[in-house]
Design a protein around this motif. Structure first.
Motif, PDB file in Angstrom:
ATOM      1  N   LEU A  57      41.489  44.885   4.517  1.00  0.00           N
ATOM      2  CA  LEU A  57      41.879  43.820   3.579  1.00  0.00           C
ATOM      3  C   LEU A  57      40.793  43.638   2.507  1.00  0.00           C
ATOM      4  O   LEU A  57      41.101  43.440   1.316  1.00  0.00           O
ATOM      5  CB  LEU A  57      42.083  42.505   4.360  1.00  0.00           C
ATOM      6  CG  LEU A  57      42.672  41.338   3.587  1.00  0.00           C
ATOM      7  CD1 LEU A  57      44.182  41.491   3.430  1.00  0.00           C
ATOM      8  CD2 LEU A  57      42.387  39.998   4.290  1.00  0.00           C
ATOM      9  N   ILE A  58      39.545  43.709   2.940  1.00  0.00           N
ATOM     10  CA  ILE A  58      38.411  43.598   1.999  1.00  0.00           C
ATOM     11  C   ILE A  58      38.466  44.760   0.998  1.00  0.00           C
ATOM     12  O   ILE A  58      38.362  44.565  -0.215  1.00  0.00           O
ATOM     13  CB  ILE A  58      37.057  43.647   2.769  1.00  0.00           C
ATOM     14  CG1 ILE A  58      36.951  42.531   3.808  1.00  0.00           C
ATOM     15  CG2 ILE A  58      35.872  43.624   1.808  1.00  0.00           C
ATOM     16  CD1 ILE A  58      37.128  41.147   3.288  1.00  0.00           C
ATOM     17  N   PRO A  65      31.627  42.815  -8.392  1.00  0.00           N
ATOM     18  CA  PRO A  65      30.790  43.999  -8.614  1.00  0.00           C
ATOM     19  C   PRO A  65      30.245  44.656  -7.343  1.00  0.00           C
ATOM     20  O   PRO A  65      29.733  45.774  -7.433  1.00  0.00           O
ATOM     21  CB  PRO A  65      29.633  43.466  -9.465  1.00  0.00           C
ATOM     22  CG  PRO A  65      29.554  42.017  -9.154  1.00  0.00           C
ATOM     23  CD  PRO A  65      30.945  41.586  -8.817  1.00  0.00           C
ATOM     24  N   PHE A  66      30.333  44.011  -6.193  1.00  0.00           N
ATOM     25  CA  PHE A  66      29.818  44.663  -4.989  1.00  0.00           C
ATOM     26  C   PHE A  66      30.676  45.873  -4.625  1.00  0.00           C
ATOM     27  O   PHE A  66      31.911  45.842  -4.770  1.00  0.00           O
ATOM     28  CB  PHE A  66      29.811  43.695  -3.797  1.00  0.00           C
ATOM     29  CG  PHE A  66      28.536  42.910  -3.654  1.00  0.00           C
ATOM     30  CD1 PHE A  66      27.306  43.557  -3.630  1.00  0.00           C
ATOM     31  CD2 PHE A  66      28.561  41.536  -3.516  1.00  0.00           C
ATOM     32  CE1 PHE A  66      26.124  42.834  -3.489  1.00  0.00           C
ATOM     33  CE2 PHE A  66      27.386  40.797  -3.370  1.00  0.00           C
ATOM     34  CZ  PHE A  66      26.171  41.458  -3.361  1.00  0.00           C
ATOM     35  N   GLU A  67      30.034  46.919  -4.135  1.00  0.00           N
ATOM     36  CA  GLU A  67      30.743  48.070  -3.579  1.00  0.00           C
ATOM     37  C   GLU A  67      31.430  47.619  -2.293  1.00  0.00           C
ATOM     38  O   GLU A  67      30.905  46.777  -1.559  1.00  0.00           O
ATOM     39  CB  GLU A  67      29.747  49.183  -3.192  1.00  0.00           C
ATOM     40  CG  GLU A  67      28.845  49.670  -4.291  1.00  0.00           C
ATOM     41  CD  GLU A  67      29.433  50.873  -5.003  1.00  0.00           C
ATOM     42  OE1 GLU A  67      30.344  51.498  -4.435  1.00  0.00           O
ATOM     43  OE2 GLU A  67      28.990  51.161  -6.117  1.00  0.00           O
ATOM     44  N   THR A  68      32.573  48.232  -1.990  1.00  0.00           N
ATOM     45  CA  THR A  68      33.301  47.900  -0.765  1.00  0.00           C
ATOM     46  C   THR A  68      32.428  48.101   0.482  1.00  0.00           C
ATOM     47  O   THR A  68      32.428  47.274   1.397  1.00  0.00           O
ATOM     48  CB  THR A  68      34.590  48.745  -0.674  1.00  0.00           C
ATOM     49  OG1 THR A  68      35.467  48.290  -1.713  1.00  0.00           O
ATOM     50  CG2 THR A  68      35.297  48.579   0.658  1.00  0.00           C
ATOM     51  N   ALA A  69      31.636  49.184   0.512  1.00  0.00           N
ATOM     52  CA  ALA A  69      30.782  49.460   1.678  1.00  0.00           C
ATOM     53  C   ALA A  69      29.786  48.319   1.911  1.00  0.00           C
ATOM     54  O   ALA A  69      29.550  47.919   3.057  1.00  0.00           O
ATOM     55  CB  ALA A  69      30.043  50.778   1.489  1.00  0.00           C
ATOM     56  N   THR A  70      29.229  47.789   0.826  1.00  0.00           N
ATOM     57  CA  THR A  70      28.277  46.674   0.939  1.00  0.00           C
ATOM     58  C   THR A  70      28.974  45.441   1.506  1.00  0.00           C
ATOM     59  O   THR A  70      28.463  44.771   2.404  1.00  0.00           O
ATOM     60  CB  THR A  70      27.677  46.330  -0.446  1.00  0.00           C
ATOM     61  OG1 THR A  70      27.161  47.526  -1.017  1.00  0.00           O
ATOM     62  CG2 THR A  70      26.599  45.283  -0.357  1.00  0.00           C
ATOM     63  N   LEU A  71      30.159  45.153   0.976  1.00  0.00           N
ATOM     64  CA  LEU A  71      30.916  43.983   1.437  1.00  0.00           C
ATOM     65  C   LEU A  71      31.305  44.130   2.902  1.00  0.00           C
ATOM     66  O   LEU A  71      31.209  43.185   3.680  1.00  0.00           O
ATOM     67  CB  LEU A  71      32.175  43.808   0.582  1.00  0.00           C
ATOM     68  CG  LEU A  71      31.895  43.316  -0.831  1.00  0.00           C
ATOM     69  CD1 LEU A  71      33.099  43.544  -1.711  1.00  0.00           C
ATOM     70  CD2 LEU A  71      31.522  41.832  -0.819  1.00  0.00           C
ATOM     71  N   GLN A  72      31.725  45.328   3.268  1.00  0.00           N
ATOM     72  CA  GLN A  72      32.132  45.539   4.662  1.00  0.00           C
ATOM     73  C   GLN A  72      30.933  45.367   5.591  1.00  0.00           C
ATOM     74  O   GLN A  72      31.062  44.815   6.678  1.00  0.00           O
ATOM     75  CB  GLN A  72      32.792  46.912   4.807  1.00  0.00           C
ATOM     76  CG  GLN A  72      34.179  46.930   4.149  1.00  0.00           C
ATOM     77  CD  GLN A  72      34.881  48.267   4.250  1.00  0.00           C
ATOM     78  OE1 GLN A  72      34.234  49.300   4.328  1.00  0.00           O
ATOM     79  NE2 GLN A  72      36.206  48.254   4.223  1.00  0.00           N
TER      80      GLN A  72
ATOM     81  N   ALA B  81      21.462  42.208  -0.580  1.00  0.00           N
ATOM     82  CA  ALA B  81      22.474  43.051  -1.224  1.00  0.00           C
ATOM     83  C   ALA B  81      22.538  42.757  -2.724  1.00  0.00           C
ATOM     84  O   ALA B  81      22.705  43.660  -3.538  1.00  0.00           O
ATOM     85  CB  ALA B  81      23.834  42.823  -0.572  1.00  0.00           C
ATOM     86  N   SER B  82      22.383  41.479  -3.081  1.00  0.00           N
ATOM     87  CA  SER B  82      22.440  41.093  -4.494  1.00  0.00           C
ATOM     88  C   SER B  82      21.265  41.674  -5.261  1.00  0.00           C
ATOM     89  O   SER B  82      21.410  42.140  -6.397  1.00  0.00           O
ATOM     90  CB  SER B  82      22.434  39.569  -4.638  1.00  0.00           C
ATOM     91  OG  SER B  82      23.440  38.996  -3.846  1.00  0.00           O
TER      92      SER B  82
END
Lengths: 96, 96
Positions: A57-58, A65-72, B81-82
């Motif tokens: 979902l993320i 601007p965050f990469e998906t990998a960072t968010l995950q 991360a930021s």
């Protein structure tokens, strides 16, 4: 560029921080409720399929601007903390 | 207790996840803006005093269920991360 601009951006950042704080705690309350429901139903609390679907979902909804990998990675930390919170509740229940 | 209840709680959780996703990215946009402003003003991007004050804000406003230490740990991951996102922008700028 003045420091007034910096102060204004920092005020906005503090508002976002407080909103994140609220949402993370709201999330924890929901996870606790789900944990209690699962305990009553005798379902295992950790569900890797459900965790995968939340991470998907993320990925699907990330606009940066965050990469998906960072968010995950960040979300996995939040999941882990939530699971620990459920376990604490469980230990307390066992001590009663 | 039915699985309908579980599904409803999971729907609520997905909504909170999406809201968190938005807020974390909104936070990243603000941090990038602050980073650009600081670069223009020749101010160091990492500011431990400011980071401390954000962590204190979390402590003061935390109403649980998460412990303040857990939340501060999660926020430190978000800060890290930021900062990395700012550094990436910087490297890209240097390559132009």
């Amino acid at each position: 560029m003045s420091n007034k601009q910096l102060d204004e951006l920092r005020d906005q950042l503090d508002k976002v921080n407080l909103s994140l704080l609220e949402q993370i705690n709201e999330r924890a309350r929901l996870v606790k409720e789900i944990g209690e429901l699962k305990r009553e139903q005798g379902i295992a609390r950790f569900d890797p399929v459900r965790e995968r679907s939340m991470l998907d979902l993320i990925a699907t909804n990330n606009q940066g601007p965050f990469e998906t990998a960072t968010l995950q990675h960040l979300f996995k930390q939040i999941f882990k903390a939530s699971l620990e919170l459920q376990e604490e509740d469980n230990s307390k229940a066992l001590l009663v």
